[in-house]
Design a protein around this motif. Structure first.
Motif, short mmCIF file in Angstrom:
data_model
loop_
_atom_site.label_atom_id
_atom_site.label_comp_id
_atom_site.label_asym_id
_atom_site.label_seq_id
_atom_site.Cartn_x
_atom_site.Cartn_y
_atom_site.Cartn_z
N PRO A 164 38.79 127.15 -8.17
CA PRO A 164 37.84 127.49 -10.02
C PRO A 164 38.39 128.30 -11.27
N GLU A 165 39.23 129.53 -10.23
CA GLU A 165 39.79 130.71 -11.32
C GLU A 165 41.21 129.97 -11.80
N ALA A 217 40.60 126.97 -13.81
CA ALA A 217 39.95 127.21 -15.60
C ALA A 217 41.23 127.26 -16.70
N ARG A 218 42.63 128.50 -15.75
CA ARG A 218 44.20 128.21 -16.09
C ARG A 218 44.54 127.51 -16.77
N GLU A 223 43.25 126.03 -19.80
CA GLU A 223 43.80 125.49 -20.93
C GLU A 223 45.38 125.38 -21.37
N GLU A 255 31.04 125.80 -15.07
CA GLU A 255 30.13 127.17 -16.16
C GLU A 255 31.14 127.62 -16.52
N MET A 256 32.54 127.83 -15.85
CA MET A 256 33.97 128.23 -16.52
C MET A 256 34.77 127.21 -17.71
N VAL A 257 34.61 126.13 -17.76
CA VAL A 257 35.82 125.32 -18.65
C VAL A 257 34.40 124.58 -19.12
N ARG A 289 30.47 125.78 -10.22
CA ARG A 289 31.10 126.83 -10.80
C ARG A 289 32.58 127.48 -12.02
N LEU A 290 33.54 126.32 -11.65
CA LEU A 290 34.14 125.64 -12.73
C LEU A 290 33.45 124.81 -14.06
#
Length: 317
Positions: A161-162, A165-166, A169, A190-192, A187-188
Protein backbone atom coordinates in the motif's frame (compact mmCIF):
# COMPACT_ATOMS: atom_id res chain seq x y z
CA UNK A 1 -9.05 12.00 -25.15
CA UNK A 2 -11.47 14.52 -23.75
CA UNK A 3 -9.46 15.56 -20.69
CA UNK A 4 -6.01 16.96 -20.03
CA UNK A 5 -3.32 14.85 -18.41
CA UNK A 6 -3.38 16.78 -15.15
CA UNK A 7 -7.18 16.34 -14.97
CA UNK A 8 -7.07 12.53 -15.15
CA UNK A 9 -7.78 12.00 -11.44
CA UNK A 10 -10.78 14.34 -11.39
CA UNK A 11 -12.10 12.98 -14.67
CA UNK A 12 -11.93 9.41 -13.40
CA UNK A 13 -13.73 10.29 -10.19
CA UNK A 14 -16.48 11.89 -12.25
CA UNK A 15 -16.84 9.20 -14.94
CA UNK A 16 -15.79 5.88 -13.38
CA UNK A 17 -18.73 4.79 -11.30
CA UNK A 18 -20.65 1.59 -10.85
CA UNK A 19 -19.93 -1.74 -12.50
CA UNK A 20 -17.09 -2.15 -15.01
CA UNK A 21 -16.57 -5.68 -16.35
CA UNK A 22 -13.46 -7.40 -17.71
CA UNK A 23 -14.20 -8.81 -21.16
CA UNK A 24 -13.46 -12.37 -22.15
CA UNK A 25 -12.48 -12.50 -25.81
CA UNK A 26 -14.32 -15.00 -28.03
CA UNK A 27 -12.10 -16.98 -30.40
CA UNK A 28 -13.67 -18.93 -33.27
CA UNK A 29 -13.09 -22.54 -34.31
CA UNK A 30 -9.82 -21.52 -35.99
CA UNK A 31 -8.75 -19.50 -32.92
CA UNK A 32 -9.21 -16.16 -34.70
CA UNK A 33 -10.69 -13.27 -32.74
CA UNK A 34 -14.45 -13.45 -33.32
CA UNK A 35 -15.03 -9.75 -33.94
CA UNK A 36 -18.76 -10.08 -34.62
CA UNK A 37 -19.16 -12.16 -31.46
CA UNK A 38 -17.25 -9.63 -29.39
CA UNK A 39 -19.42 -6.80 -30.71
CA UNK A 40 -22.57 -8.77 -29.93
CA UNK A 41 -21.39 -9.44 -26.37
CA UNK A 42 -20.50 -5.79 -25.78
CA UNK A 43 -23.90 -4.60 -26.96
CA UNK A 44 -25.61 -7.12 -24.67
CA UNK A 45 -23.47 -6.15 -21.69
CA UNK A 46 -24.16 -2.45 -22.13
CA UNK A 47 -27.73 -2.40 -23.42
CA UNK A 48 -29.24 -5.34 -21.50
CA UNK A 49 -27.06 -5.72 -18.41
CA UNK A 50 -26.45 -1.97 -17.84
CA UNK A 51 -22.69 -2.46 -17.39
CA UNK A 52 -21.12 0.99 -17.24
CA UNK A 53 -17.62 0.30 -18.47
CA UNK A 54 -15.40 -2.41 -19.94
CA UNK A 55 -11.88 -3.55 -19.09
CA UNK A 56 -10.51 -4.71 -22.44
CA UNK A 57 -7.57 -6.89 -23.57
CA UNK A 58 -6.64 -7.98 -20.08
CA UNK A 59 -5.95 -11.38 -18.56
CA UNK A 60 -9.61 -12.36 -18.93
CA UNK A 61 -9.15 -11.53 -22.63
CA UNK A 62 -6.06 -13.79 -22.92
CA UNK A 63 -3.90 -10.87 -24.00
CA UNK A 64 -0.73 -12.93 -23.66
CA UNK A 65 -1.91 -15.09 -26.57
CA UNK A 66 -2.60 -12.14 -28.88
CA UNK A 67 -0.34 -10.34 -31.33
CA UNK A 68 0.25 -6.61 -30.98
CA UNK A 69 -2.05 -5.93 -33.92
CA UNK A 70 -4.77 -8.11 -32.42
CA UNK A 71 -4.58 -6.27 -29.12
CA UNK A 72 -4.89 -2.95 -30.91
CA UNK A 73 -7.84 -4.24 -32.91
CA UNK A 74 -9.44 -5.51 -29.70
CA UNK A 75 -9.23 -2.00 -28.25
CA UNK A 76 -10.58 -0.30 -31.36
CA UNK A 77 -13.61 -2.61 -31.54
CA UNK A 78 -14.44 -1.93 -27.90
CA UNK A 79 -14.16 1.84 -28.34
CA UNK A 80 -16.38 1.66 -31.40
CA UNK A 81 -19.10 -0.33 -29.63
CA UNK A 82 -18.91 1.57 -26.33
CA UNK A 83 -18.79 5.09 -27.78
CA UNK A 84 -21.21 7.31 -25.91
CA UNK A 85 -22.71 4.37 -24.02
CA UNK A 86 -20.03 3.00 -21.69
CA UNK A 87 -16.49 3.73 -20.60
CA UNK A 88 -13.37 1.82 -21.60
CA UNK A 89 -10.15 1.00 -19.82
CA UNK A 90 -7.56 -0.86 -21.90
CA UNK A 91 -5.00 -3.24 -20.51
CA UNK A 92 -1.67 -2.32 -22.05
CA UNK A 93 0.21 -4.66 -19.74
CA UNK A 94 3.31 -6.39 -21.03
CA UNK A 95 6.73 -7.23 -19.71
CA UNK A 96 8.27 -5.33 -22.63
CA UNK A 97 8.12 -1.62 -21.87
CA UNK A 98 8.17 -0.55 -25.52
CA UNK A 99 5.07 -2.71 -26.11
CA UNK A 100 3.32 -1.08 -23.14
CA UNK A 101 4.03 2.37 -24.57
CA UNK A 102 2.98 1.43 -28.10
CA UNK A 103 -0.31 0.05 -26.82
CA UNK A 104 -0.77 3.13 -24.63
CA UNK A 105 -0.36 5.45 -27.59
CA UNK A 106 -2.83 3.38 -29.56
CA UNK A 107 -5.32 3.60 -26.68
CA UNK A 108 -4.96 7.38 -26.69
CA UNK A 109 -5.34 7.59 -30.47
CA UNK A 110 -8.34 5.26 -30.78
CA UNK A 111 -10.37 7.10 -28.15
CA UNK A 112 -10.07 4.91 -25.05
CA UNK A 113 -10.91 6.57 -21.75
CA UNK A 114 -8.13 5.06 -19.63
CA UNK A 115 -5.45 2.37 -19.57
CA UNK A 116 -4.38 -0.11 -16.90
CA UNK A 117 -0.85 -1.48 -16.45
CA UNK A 118 -0.03 -4.64 -14.54
CA UNK A 119 2.91 -4.50 -12.15
CA UNK A 120 5.89 -6.07 -13.97
CA UNK A 121 7.71 -9.22 -12.97
CA UNK A 122 10.83 -8.20 -11.04
CA UNK A 123 13.13 -11.19 -10.90
CA UNK A 124 15.42 -11.59 -7.88
CA UNK A 125 14.28 -8.26 -6.41
CA UNK A 126 13.00 -7.96 -2.84
CA UNK A 127 13.10 -4.16 -2.32
CA UNK A 128 10.73 -3.13 -5.11
CA UNK A 129 9.49 0.32 -4.10
CA UNK A 130 11.86 2.44 -6.16
CA UNK A 131 11.72 0.17 -9.23
CA UNK A 132 7.92 0.25 -9.28
CA UNK A 133 7.78 4.00 -8.77
CA UNK A 134 10.23 4.61 -11.61
CA UNK A 135 8.36 2.14 -13.83
CA UNK A 136 5.03 3.96 -13.49
CA UNK A 137 6.73 7.37 -13.64
CA UNK A 138 8.33 6.37 -16.96
CA UNK A 139 4.87 5.60 -18.33
CA UNK A 140 3.29 8.74 -16.89
CA UNK A 141 6.03 10.90 -18.39
CA UNK A 142 5.36 9.49 -21.87
CA UNK A 143 1.57 8.99 -21.94
CA UNK A 144 -1.17 11.58 -21.46
CA UNK A 145 -4.03 9.17 -20.82
CA UNK A 146 -5.14 8.29 -17.29
CA UNK A 147 -3.29 5.22 -15.99
CA UNK A 148 -4.52 2.69 -13.44
CA UNK A 149 -2.12 0.50 -11.51
CA UNK A 150 -2.84 -3.22 -11.27
CA UNK A 151 -1.37 -5.50 -8.63
CA UNK A 152 -2.05 -9.23 -8.61
CA UNK A 153 -0.17 -12.32 -7.35
CA UNK A 154 0.60 -13.26 -10.98
CA UNK A 155 3.48 -10.76 -10.83
CA UNK A 156 5.10 -12.92 -8.18
CA UNK A 157 4.53 -10.31 -5.45
CA UNK A 158 1.95 -7.76 -4.29
CA UNK A 159 2.57 -4.03 -4.40
CA UNK A 160 2.60 -2.66 -0.87
CA UNK A 161 0.00 0.00 0.00
CA UNK A 162 2.79 2.47 0.78
CA UNK A 163 4.30 1.93 -2.69
CA UNK A 164 0.90 2.40 -4.33
CA UNK A 165 0.31 5.58 -2.34
CA UNK A 166 3.62 7.00 -3.55
CA UNK A 167 2.82 6.16 -7.17
CA UNK A 168 -0.66 7.68 -6.74
CA UNK A 169 0.95 11.10 -6.51
CA UNK A 170 1.95 10.94 -10.19
CA UNK A 171 -0.26 13.26 -12.26
CA UNK A 172 -2.16 10.82 -14.44
CA UNK A 173 -2.39 7.86 -12.07
CA UNK A 174 -6.13 7.75 -11.39
CA UNK A 175 -7.05 4.26 -10.10
CA UNK A 176 -5.81 0.86 -9.06
CA UNK A 177 -7.18 -2.62 -9.53
CA UNK A 178 -5.84 -4.09 -6.31
CA UNK A 179 -6.25 -7.90 -6.23
CA UNK A 180 -4.93 -8.34 -2.71
CA UNK A 181 -6.20 -9.35 0.74
CA UNK A 182 -8.85 -7.01 2.12
CA UNK A 183 -6.67 -5.57 4.87
CA UNK A 184 -4.25 -4.29 2.21
CA UNK A 185 -6.86 -2.53 0.08
CA UNK A 186 -8.53 -1.09 3.18
CA UNK A 187 -5.18 0.40 4.22
CA UNK A 188 -4.58 1.83 0.76
CA UNK A 189 -8.08 3.33 0.62
CA UNK A 190 -7.40 5.09 3.91
CA UNK A 191 -4.17 6.48 2.45
CA UNK A 192 -5.32 7.60 -1.00
CA UNK A 193 -9.10 7.51 -1.10
CA UNK A 194 -9.26 11.19 -1.98
CA UNK A 195 -6.63 10.91 -4.74
CA UNK A 196 -7.35 7.78 -6.80
CA UNK A 197 -10.10 5.19 -7.11
CA UNK A 198 -9.33 1.90 -5.39
CA UNK A 199 -11.08 -1.29 -6.46
CA UNK A 200 -10.77 -5.06 -6.39
CA UNK A 201 -12.29 -7.85 -8.44
CA UNK A 202 -13.95 -9.74 -5.55
CA UNK A 203 -17.65 -9.32 -6.34
CA UNK A 204 -18.95 -10.69 -3.01
CA UNK A 205 -17.10 -7.84 -1.24
CA UNK A 206 -18.38 -5.08 -3.55
CA UNK A 207 -21.40 -4.11 -1.43
CA UNK A 208 -19.38 -4.05 1.81
CA UNK A 209 -16.77 -1.88 0.12
CA UNK A 210 -19.41 0.63 -0.96
CA UNK A 211 -20.83 0.80 2.54
CA UNK A 212 -17.67 0.64 4.64
CA UNK A 213 -15.04 2.25 2.39
CA UNK A 214 -17.11 4.62 0.26
CA UNK A 215 -16.08 2.94 -2.99
CA UNK A 216 -17.77 4.00 -6.21
CA UNK A 217 -16.17 1.61 -8.71
CA UNK A 218 -16.19 -2.14 -9.31
CA UNK A 219 -13.14 -2.74 -11.51
CA UNK A 220 -13.58 -5.56 -12.52
CA UNK A 221 -13.93 -9.16 -13.62
CA UNK A 222 -16.50 -11.39 -15.32
CA UNK A 223 -19.28 -11.61 -12.65
CA UNK A 224 -21.26 -8.67 -14.10
CA UNK A 225 -22.09 -10.70 -17.20
CA UNK A 226 -22.01 -14.16 -15.60
CA UNK A 227 -24.29 -13.42 -12.63
CA UNK A 228 -26.86 -11.53 -14.71
CA UNK A 229 -29.22 -11.83 -17.65
CA UNK A 230 -31.49 -9.34 -19.38
CA UNK A 231 -34.25 -10.63 -17.08
CA UNK A 232 -32.18 -10.91 -13.91
CA UNK A 233 -30.15 -7.79 -13.02
CA UNK A 234 -29.52 -8.48 -9.37
CA UNK A 235 -25.91 -7.25 -9.32
CA UNK A 236 -26.99 -3.98 -10.91
CA UNK A 237 -29.95 -3.81 -8.53
CA UNK A 238 -27.98 -4.30 -5.32
CA UNK A 239 -25.36 -1.81 -6.52
CA UNK A 240 -27.96 0.89 -7.11
CA UNK A 241 -29.60 0.18 -3.76
CA UNK A 242 -26.23 0.51 -2.04
CA UNK A 243 -25.48 3.79 -3.79
CA UNK A 244 -28.87 5.02 -2.53
CA UNK A 245 -27.91 4.07 1.04
CA UNK A 246 -30.44 1.22 1.23
CA UNK A 247 -27.91 -1.26 2.53
CA UNK A 248 -30.21 -3.77 4.24
CA UNK A 249 -32.26 -4.17 1.07
CA UNK A 250 -29.10 -4.28 -1.05
CA UNK A 251 -27.71 -7.05 1.14
CA UNK A 252 -30.84 -9.17 0.68
CA UNK A 253 -30.51 -8.88 -3.10
CA UNK A 254 -26.76 -9.57 -3.03
CA UNK A 255 -27.19 -12.64 -0.86
CA UNK A 256 -29.90 -14.01 -3.15
CA UNK A 257 -27.13 -14.54 -5.73
CA UNK A 258 -25.26 -17.00 -3.49
CA UNK A 259 -26.63 -20.07 -5.35
CA UNK A 260 -25.29 -18.66 -8.62
CA UNK A 261 -21.90 -17.91 -7.11
CA UNK A 262 -21.77 -21.41 -5.63
CA UNK A 263 -22.73 -23.03 -8.93
CA UNK A 264 -19.93 -21.19 -10.71
CA UNK A 265 -17.41 -22.03 -8.01
CA UNK A 266 -18.33 -25.70 -7.69
CA UNK A 267 -18.43 -26.40 -11.44
CA UNK A 268 -15.16 -24.66 -12.37
CA UNK A 269 -12.25 -27.03 -13.08
CA UNK A 270 -9.18 -25.62 -11.35
CA UNK A 271 -7.05 -25.76 -14.49
CA UNK A 272 -9.65 -24.37 -16.90
CA UNK A 273 -11.01 -21.06 -15.56
CA UNK A 274 -11.19 -19.29 -18.93
CA UNK A 275 -12.89 -22.16 -20.76
CA UNK A 276 -15.38 -22.41 -17.88
CA UNK A 277 -16.18 -18.72 -18.13
CA UNK A 278 -16.73 -18.91 -21.86
CA UNK A 279 -18.97 -21.96 -21.62
CA UNK A 280 -21.01 -20.27 -18.88
CA UNK A 281 -21.41 -17.33 -21.26
CA UNK A 282 -22.71 -19.69 -23.95
CA UNK A 283 -25.26 -21.12 -21.53
CA UNK A 284 -26.40 -17.52 -20.97
CA UNK A 285 -26.79 -16.99 -24.72
CA UNK A 286 -23.59 -14.96 -25.11
CA UNK A 287 -20.70 -15.73 -27.45
CA UNK A 288 -18.06 -17.79 -25.64
CA UNK A 289 -15.88 -19.56 -28.16
CA UNK A 290 -12.59 -21.35 -27.79
CA UNK A 291 -9.56 -20.58 -25.64
CA UNK A 292 -6.03 -20.23 -26.96
CA UNK A 293 -3.06 -22.23 -25.66
CA UNK A 294 -1.77 -22.50 -23.03
CA UNK A 295 -5.34 -22.40 -21.70
CA UNK A 296 -7.16 -25.75 -21.83
CA UNK A 297 -10.54 -26.63 -23.34
CA UNK A 298 -13.31 -28.35 -21.40
CA UNK A 299 -14.12 -32.02 -21.82
CA UNK A 300 -17.67 -33.12 -22.61
CA UNK A 301 -18.01 -34.43 -19.06
CA UNK A 302 -16.95 -31.08 -17.63
CA UNK A 303 -19.47 -29.31 -19.85
CA UNK A 304 -22.21 -31.63 -18.64
CA UNK A 305 -21.37 -30.84 -15.01
CA UNK A 306 -21.32 -27.12 -15.68
CA UNK A 307 -24.64 -27.27 -17.52
CA UNK A 308 -26.28 -29.10 -14.62
CA UNK A 309 -24.94 -26.54 -12.15
CA UNK A 310 -26.17 -23.72 -14.38
CA UNK A 311 -29.64 -25.17 -14.72
CA UNK A 312 -30.05 -25.35 -10.94
CA UNK A 313 -28.55 -21.98 -9.98
CA UNK A 314 -31.74 -19.92 -10.23
CA UNK A 315 -30.79 -17.32 -12.83
CA UNK A 316 -33.78 -16.10 -14.81
CA UNK A 317 -33.16 -16.38 -18.54
Amino acid sequence: MNYAKHDAKAHARETMRGIWAAALNPFDADLNLDEAGLRRNIRHWIDDLKIQGLFVAGKQGEFWSMSLDERKRNMSIAVDECAGKAGTIMSISDQNLDTVLELGRHAQDCGADYVVVHAPMLSFMTDRDEALYQYYKHLCDRLDIGIAMWSHPDSGYLMEPETCARIAELPNIMAIKYSVPREMYVRLTEMVGDKILVSTSAEPDWLDNIEELGWQLYLCSSPPYQLQTANDLRMHEYTELAFAGKFAEARRVRDSLDPVRQAIHDSKPGGKPTAHGKYWQELLGQVGGRVRPPMLELTDAEKDAIRKAFEGCGLKL
